[in-house]
Structures are given as C-alpha cells and as structure tokens.
Design a protein around this motif. Structure first.
Motif, PDB file in Angstrom:
ATOM      1  N   HIS A 123       0.847  -1.191   0.000  1.00 13.04           N
ATOM      2  CA  HIS A 123       0.000   0.000   0.000  1.00 13.04           C
ATOM      3  C   HIS A 123       0.882   1.239   0.000  1.00 13.04           C
ATOM      4  O   HIS A 123       1.904   1.287   0.688  1.00 13.04           O
ATOM      5  CB  HIS A 123      -0.902   0.007   1.239  1.00 13.04           C
ATOM      6  CG  HIS A 123      -1.886  -1.120   1.248  1.00 13.04           C
ATOM      7  ND1 HIS A 123      -3.162  -0.988   0.746  1.00 13.04           N
ATOM      8  CD2 HIS A 123      -1.781  -2.401   1.677  1.00 13.04           C
ATOM      9  CE1 HIS A 123      -3.799  -2.139   0.875  1.00 13.04           C
ATOM     10  NE2 HIS A 123      -2.983  -3.015   1.442  1.00 13.04           N
ATOM     11  N   GLN A 124       0.482   2.238  -0.784  1.00 11.13           N
ATOM     12  CA  GLN A 124       1.254   3.475  -0.873  1.00 11.13           C
ATOM     13  C   GLN A 124       0.565   4.582  -0.085  1.00 11.13           C
ATOM     14  O   GLN A 124      -0.648   4.708  -0.111  1.00 11.13           O
ATOM     15  CB  GLN A 124       1.410   3.907  -2.331  1.00 11.13           C
ATOM     16  CG  GLN A 124       2.235   5.178  -2.484  1.00 11.13           C
ATOM     17  CD  GLN A 124       2.533   5.477  -3.928  1.00 11.13           C
ATOM     18  OE1 GLN A 124       3.114   4.650  -4.623  1.00 11.13           O
ATOM     19  NE2 GLN A 124       2.127   6.652  -4.379  1.00 11.13           N
ATOM     20  N   VAL A 143       6.523  10.250  -0.020  1.00  6.79           N
ATOM     21  CA  VAL A 143       5.686   9.105  -0.388  1.00  6.79           C
ATOM     22  C   VAL A 143       6.434   7.840   0.005  1.00  6.79           C
ATOM     23  O   VAL A 143       7.640   7.727  -0.210  1.00  6.79           O
ATOM     24  CB  VAL A 143       5.393   9.097  -1.904  1.00  6.79           C
ATOM     25  CG1 VAL A 143       4.640   7.845  -2.307  1.00  6.79           C
ATOM     26  CG2 VAL A 143       4.614  10.345  -2.303  1.00  6.79           C
ATOM     27  N   GLU A 144       5.708   6.899   0.609  1.00  3.34           N
ATOM     28  CA  GLU A 144       6.315   5.631   1.016  1.00  3.34           C
ATOM     29  C   GLU A 144       5.293   4.515   0.862  1.00  3.34           C
ATOM     30  O   GLU A 144       4.097   4.723   1.032  1.00  3.34           O
ATOM     31  CB  GLU A 144       6.783   5.713   2.468  1.00  3.34           C
ATOM     32  CG  GLU A 144       7.562   4.502   2.914  1.00  3.34           C
ATOM     33  CD  GLU A 144       8.209   4.673   4.285  1.00  3.34           C
ATOM     34  OE1 GLU A 144       8.535   3.644   4.884  1.00  3.34           O
ATOM     35  OE2 GLU A 144       8.359   5.810   4.751  1.00  3.34           O
ATOM     36  N   ALA A 145       5.777   3.322   0.562  1.00  4.21           N
ATOM     37  CA  ALA A 145       4.918   2.142   0.442  1.00  4.21           C
ATOM     38  C   ALA A 145       5.358   1.098   1.458  1.00  4.21           C
ATOM     39  O   ALA A 145       6.530   1.029   1.822  1.00  4.21           O
ATOM     40  CB  ALA A 145       4.992   1.574  -0.969  1.00  4.21           C
ATOM     41  N   ALA A 190      -0.456  -1.713   7.018  1.00  2.19           N
ATOM     42  CA  ALA A 190       0.661  -1.047   6.337  1.00  2.19           C
ATOM     43  C   ALA A 190       0.852   0.369   6.877  1.00  2.19           C
ATOM     44  O   ALA A 190       1.980   0.821   7.085  1.00  2.19           O
ATOM     45  CB  ALA A 190       0.399  -1.015   4.833  1.00  2.19           C
ATOM     46  N   GLN A 191      -0.258   1.071   7.142  1.00  3.29           N
ATOM     47  CA  GLN A 191      -0.190   2.431   7.673  1.00  3.29           C
ATOM     48  C   GLN A 191       0.485   2.452   9.041  1.00  3.29           C
ATOM     49  O   GLN A 191       1.305   3.325   9.326  1.00  3.29           O
ATOM     50  CB  GLN A 191      -1.593   3.021   7.774  1.00  3.29           C
ATOM     51  CG  GLN A 191      -1.615   4.459   8.250  1.00  3.29           C
ATOM     52  CD  GLN A 191      -3.030   4.967   8.390  1.00  3.29           C
ATOM     53  OE1 GLN A 191      -3.913   4.261   8.887  1.00  3.29           O
ATOM     54  NE2 GLN A 191      -3.253   6.185   7.945  1.00  3.29           N
ATOM     55  N   TRP A 244      -3.389   7.147   3.115  1.00  5.28           N
ATOM     56  CA  TRP A 244      -3.462   6.116   2.083  1.00  5.28           C
ATOM     57  C   TRP A 244      -3.747   6.709   0.712  1.00  5.28           C
ATOM     58  O   TRP A 244      -4.642   7.527   0.558  1.00  5.28           O
ATOM     59  CB  TRP A 244      -4.546   5.110   2.455  1.00  5.28           C
ATOM     60  CG  TRP A 244      -4.617   3.898   1.597  1.00  5.28           C
ATOM     61  CD1 TRP A 244      -3.752   2.842   1.592  1.00  5.28           C
ATOM     62  CD2 TRP A 244      -5.606   3.593   0.615  1.00  5.28           C
ATOM     63  NE1 TRP A 244      -4.158   1.892   0.687  1.00  5.28           N
ATOM     64  CE2 TRP A 244      -5.284   2.337   0.067  1.00  5.28           C
ATOM     65  CE3 TRP A 244      -6.722   4.254   0.150  1.00  5.28           C
ATOM     66  CZ2 TRP A 244      -6.038   1.728  -0.927  1.00  5.28           C
ATOM     67  CZ3 TRP A 244      -7.488   3.654  -0.841  1.00  5.28           C
ATOM     68  CH2 TRP A 244      -7.143   2.408  -1.365  1.00  5.28           C
ATOM     69  N   GLN A 245      -2.972   6.288  -0.288  1.00  3.76           N
ATOM     70  CA  GLN A 245      -3.187   6.708  -1.682  1.00  3.76           C
ATOM     71  C   GLN A 245      -3.747   5.579  -2.516  1.00  3.76           C
ATOM     72  O   GLN A 245      -4.490   5.818  -3.455  1.00  3.76           O
ATOM     73  CB  GLN A 245      -1.883   7.186  -2.308  1.00  3.76           C
ATOM     74  CG  GLN A 245      -1.397   8.503  -1.772  1.00  3.76           C
ATOM     75  CD  GLN A 245      -0.200   9.003  -2.533  1.00  3.76           C
ATOM     76  OE1 GLN A 245       0.770   8.272  -2.730  1.00  3.76           O
ATOM     77  NE2 GLN A 245      -0.256  10.228  -2.975  1.00  3.76           N
TER      78      GLN A 245
END
Length: 82
Positions: A37-38, A50-52, A61-62, A77-78
């Motif tokens: 997740h990005q 920006v990080e994934a 993931a967050q 979240w993007q």
C-alpha cells in the motif's frame, strides 16, 4: 508550429499523469486487501514524502509507516500498488 508543440506537450503530460495514476488501485475495496500500500506522508517540521509498505490491509501497512515516521508525520493512504 508553436501551437502544435504546445498540443504535443500537453498530450505527453497527460499521458504521464494517467500512467502514474494507473499504477495505484485506489478503489475503496483495496484498503482491505493484503499487499503493498502506498501512502503520502504528511509532516510538520520536515518535508512530506511518499512511502509504500506491505501489510495484511491498508491499516496494517499504515501502522508500519507511522511507527517509523515519528510523531510529526502521518501517512495518508493513496492506494494499493499494482
């Protein structure tokens, strides 16, 4: 000739924008899927970035990104990386 160059430039820019947009699946259902997740990480006192991260869902993931980002940043979240 200038008008033609402007139209070609606009078309190239739109193509690049749409290519980047297609790289992420931002469908609401994707938030509950496992995978990468990005996030756009908003920060105070330093530059945003920006990080994934991999996770069982977007919230997992967050939490991984939030733990490493520190107290002055928050990941938003993007989408899910395809």
């Amino acid at each position: 000739m200038k008008k033609f160059a402007a139209i070609v430039g606009i078309a190239a820019g739109m193509s690049m924008m749409s290519t980047g947009a297609m790289a992420l699946d931002s469908n609401f259902d994707s938030m509950s899927k496992a995978g990468k997740h990005q996030f756009y990480v908003w920060c105070t006192g330093k530059d945003d970035y920006v990080e994934a991260a991999d996770g069982s869902d977007a919230k997992d993931a967050q939490s991984k990104i939030a733990a490493s980002a520190g107290n002055t940043c928050w990941p938003v979240w993007q989408g899910m990386v395809n």
